[in-house]
Design a protein around this motif. Structure first.
Motif, PDB file in Angstrom:
ATOM      1  N   GLY A 199       0.807  -1.241   0.000  1.00 16.72           N
ATOM      2  CA  GLY A 199       0.000   0.000   0.000  1.00 16.72           C
ATOM      3  C   GLY A 199       0.828   1.273   0.000  1.00 16.72           C
ATOM      4  N   ASP A 200       2.168   1.169  -0.142  1.00 15.92           N
ATOM      5  CA  ASP A 200       2.987   2.381  -0.201  1.00 15.92           C
ATOM      6  C   ASP A 200       3.096   2.833  -1.665  1.00 15.92           C
ATOM      7  N   PHE A 201       2.195   3.771  -2.049  1.00  9.99           N
ATOM      8  CA  PHE A 201       2.161   4.198  -3.458  1.00  9.99           C
ATOM      9  C   PHE A 201       3.198   5.282  -3.758  1.00  9.99           C
ATOM     10  N   SER A 202       3.949   5.698  -2.715  1.00 14.84           N
ATOM     11  CA  SER A 202       4.953   6.744  -2.960  1.00 14.84           C
ATOM     12  C   SER A 202       6.266   6.129  -3.446  1.00 14.84           C
ATOM     13  N   VAL A 203       6.340   4.796  -3.455  1.00 17.48           N
ATOM     14  CA  VAL A 203       7.596   4.138  -3.820  1.00 17.48           C
ATOM     15  C   VAL A 203       7.958   4.373  -5.294  1.00 17.48           C
ATOM     16  N   ARG A 204       9.241   4.727  -5.532  1.00 13.46           N
ATOM     17  CA  ARG A 204       9.747   4.903  -6.904  1.00 13.46           C
ATOM     18  C   ARG A 204      11.114   4.233  -6.977  1.00 13.46           C
ATOM     19  N   ASN A 226       7.450   2.859 -12.290  1.00 14.66           N
ATOM     20  CA  ASN A 226       7.243   4.178 -11.685  1.00 14.66           C
ATOM     21  C   ASN A 226       5.948   4.822 -12.153  1.00 14.66           C
ATOM     22  N   LYS A 227       5.646   4.647 -13.466  1.00 12.47           N
ATOM     23  CA  LYS A 227       4.405   5.217 -13.991  1.00 12.47           C
ATOM     24  C   LYS A 227       3.199   4.542 -13.351  1.00 12.47           C
ATOM     25  N   MET A 228       3.287   3.203 -13.233  1.00 14.43           N
ATOM     26  CA  MET A 228       2.183   2.449 -12.635  1.00 14.43           C
ATOM     27  C   MET A 228       1.955   2.897 -11.184  1.00 14.43           C
ATOM     28  N   ALA A 229       3.077   3.073 -10.424  1.00  9.84           N
ATOM     29  CA  ALA A 229       2.960   3.486  -9.025  1.00  9.84           C
ATOM     30  C   ALA A 229       2.313   4.869  -8.934  1.00  9.84           C
ATOM     31  N   GLU A 230       2.693   5.749  -9.874  1.00 13.48           N
ATOM     32  CA  GLU A 230       2.130   7.106  -9.881  1.00 13.48           C
ATOM     33  C   GLU A 230       0.618   7.064 -10.146  1.00 13.48           C
ATOM     34  N   GLU A 231       0.238   6.258 -11.163  1.00 17.44           N
ATOM     35  CA  GLU A 231      -1.179   6.107 -11.514  1.00 17.44           C
ATOM     36  C   GLU A 231      -1.977   5.574 -10.329  1.00 17.44           C
ATOM     37  N   LEU A 232      -1.415   4.487  -9.725  1.00 14.45           N
ATOM     38  CA  LEU A 232      -2.108   3.866  -8.598  1.00 14.45           C
ATOM     39  C   LEU A 232      -2.259   4.859  -7.453  1.00 14.45           C
ATOM     40  N   GLY A 233      -1.205   5.672  -7.250  1.00 19.02           N
ATOM     41  CA  GLY A 233      -1.238   6.666  -6.184  1.00 19.02           C
ATOM     42  C   GLY A 233      -2.344   7.675  -6.414  1.00 19.02           C
ATOM     43  N   SER A 234      -2.482   8.144  -7.667  1.00 17.20           N
ATOM     44  CA  SER A 234      -3.509   9.170  -7.905  1.00 17.20           C
ATOM     45  C   SER A 234      -4.907   8.557  -7.855  1.00 17.20           C
ATOM     46  N   VAL A 235      -5.041   7.292  -8.291  1.00 17.84           N
ATOM     47  CA  VAL A 235      -6.354   6.628  -8.191  1.00 17.84           C
ATOM     48  C   VAL A 235      -6.731   6.470  -6.723  1.00 17.84           C
ATOM     49  N   GLU A 236      -5.723   6.116  -5.905  1.00 19.68           N
ATOM     50  CA  GLU A 236      -5.971   5.920  -4.478  1.00 19.68           C
ATOM     51  C   GLU A 236      -6.381   7.241  -3.828  1.00 19.68           C
TER      52      GLU A 236
END
Ligand code: ADP
Length: 365
Positions: A98-103, A124-134
């Motif tokens: 659940g840590d969406f800030s990870v890059r 990194n793009k996927m993590a960014e997308e998931l972070g904004s969806v969250e």
């Protein structure tokens, strides 16, 4: 010994075997070639002793060379494969927790890292997308809970007050009206959330049919007759006749209903609300204007966001979902919506809709 340690040892031995066989093959070939040249050109004859020493030397060479190659390959593997793989799997684990800030940091410009770098880019793009969806999801939930709690608290209060025995008839009616109004607000909020949720997952409108757009606009406008009479608002219409389009009537009705409701809500008594419809072969353009309070540039940049309410004085008459719904419908219909406004003078919302192709979508005769 652990199963994984045992596997590692097995892997090391098999790796060494591969290099041993390779080195043995190469060195043997070289030796045979060398011996042939020596005996042919220099006429040297080899004794049994000579050959035995040479064979021992060759075998020792093969062992050393294959060990050297295995060591070099292990180091290369550790640096070029294991290290980046570990970086990616560690980040993946964090993401699953659940840590969406990870890059993941890129591995440098080395050509050998190109494939890993493109995986890292995707990650990194996927993590960014998931972070904004969250963020959107949690914002949405907190907005919904807030919007639900407010009318519920008001209903609770009125309910408690209604229980009092020494209540005048006038107060009783006032409190009962409070309960009804807030229940209606709650119902409208839930309906809008459900509609928006449905629309966000919907891409196709199966209910497309040919209909008269002008007629639909007039019908929608007439639903506000009570309000414009009550507020003494003047109506100006400029609707071209016989503009037919193929679309989903119910959803377009939702667009006009929301735009008109806002126009009447934000226009003071004595103001004006206008509806116009023009069309060419390809597009139908609807303009809904008012002489209301207008929208500042800052407010204008947020009005299509969910739960955004620029004018808080009318907050109880809406829930900030109306324009988000309108935008979603217009987007799916591949249309355009824009707003022009001046604070204190009024606003004009323009909706441009495709009329589609084919006989049914042309302007009727
Ligand atoms: P609601 O009307 O429920 O607050 P909307 O999504 O319909 O939510 O509108 C969002 C905001 O856009 C409103 O709170 C208001 O600030 C602004 N707005 C929309 N239409 C108008 C209008 N015709 N005149 C002035 N402001 C408007």
């Amino acid at each position: 010994m652990k199963k994984t340690d045992f596997r590692k040892i097995l892997f090391g031995i098999s790796n060494w075997c591969v290099f041993f066989l390779l080195a043995a093959f190469v060195v043997t070939c070289c030796m045979i070639l060398f011996l042939n040249i020596m005996s042919d050109t220099l006429g040297i004859t080899f004794t049994e002793e000579n050959i035995s020493t040479a064979a021992k030397l060759t075998f020792a060479n093969v062992i050393v060379i294959s060990l050297l190659f295995t060591a070099i390959d292990t180091i290369r593997r550790k640096v070029m494969v294991d290290r980046p793989t570990k970086r990616i799997t560690d980040a993946g684990k964090k993401l699953t927790d659940g840590d969406f800030s990870v890059r993941i940091k890129k591995l440098g410009d080395n050509h050998a890292y190109e494939s890993f770098n493109s995986i890292i880019d995707c990650f990194n793009k996927m993590a960014e997308e998931l972070g904004s969806v969250e963020t959107l999801r949690s914002d949405f939930i907190s907005n919904v809970s807030h919007e639900l709690k407010t009318p519920l608290a008001v209903i609770q209060n009125y309910g408690t007050m209604l229980q009092s025995h020494e209540l005048s008839e006038e107060k009783r009616i006032e409190y009962a009206k409070g309960v009804t109004d807030n229940s209606r607000r709650l119902a409208s909020l839930i309906t809008n959330i459900l509609k928006l949720n449905k629309l966000e997952n919907q891409q196709i409108f199966p209910a497309n049919e040919r209909f008269d757009l002008g007629e639909q606009l007039c019908e929608n406008l007439l639903q506000f007759e009570d309000i414009w009479e009550q507020k003494n608002i003047g109506i100006e219409t400029k609707i071209e006749d016989d503009i037919y389009i193929y679309s989903d009537t119910e959803l377009l009705s939702l667009v006009w209903g929301n735009l008109l409701s806002n126009a009447f809500k934000f226009t003071e008594s004595g103001g004006r609300v206008g509806v116009s419809l023009t069309a060419d072969e390809k597009y139908a353009v609807v303009r809904i204007s008012d002489t209301g309070c207008g929208i500042s540039a800052e407010t204008g940049s947020h009005i299509f966001e969910k739960f955004y309410q620029g004018d808080t004085s009318h907050a109880t008459q809406g829930n900030g979902l109306g324009l988000a719904l309108v935008k979603r419908v217009v987007d799916i219909m591949q249309g355009e919506i824009s707003v022009e406004s001046e604070v204190g003078k009024g606003s004009t919302f323009t909706v441009k809709l495709r009329r589609g192709e084919g006989v049914g979508m042309e302007k009727a005769d």
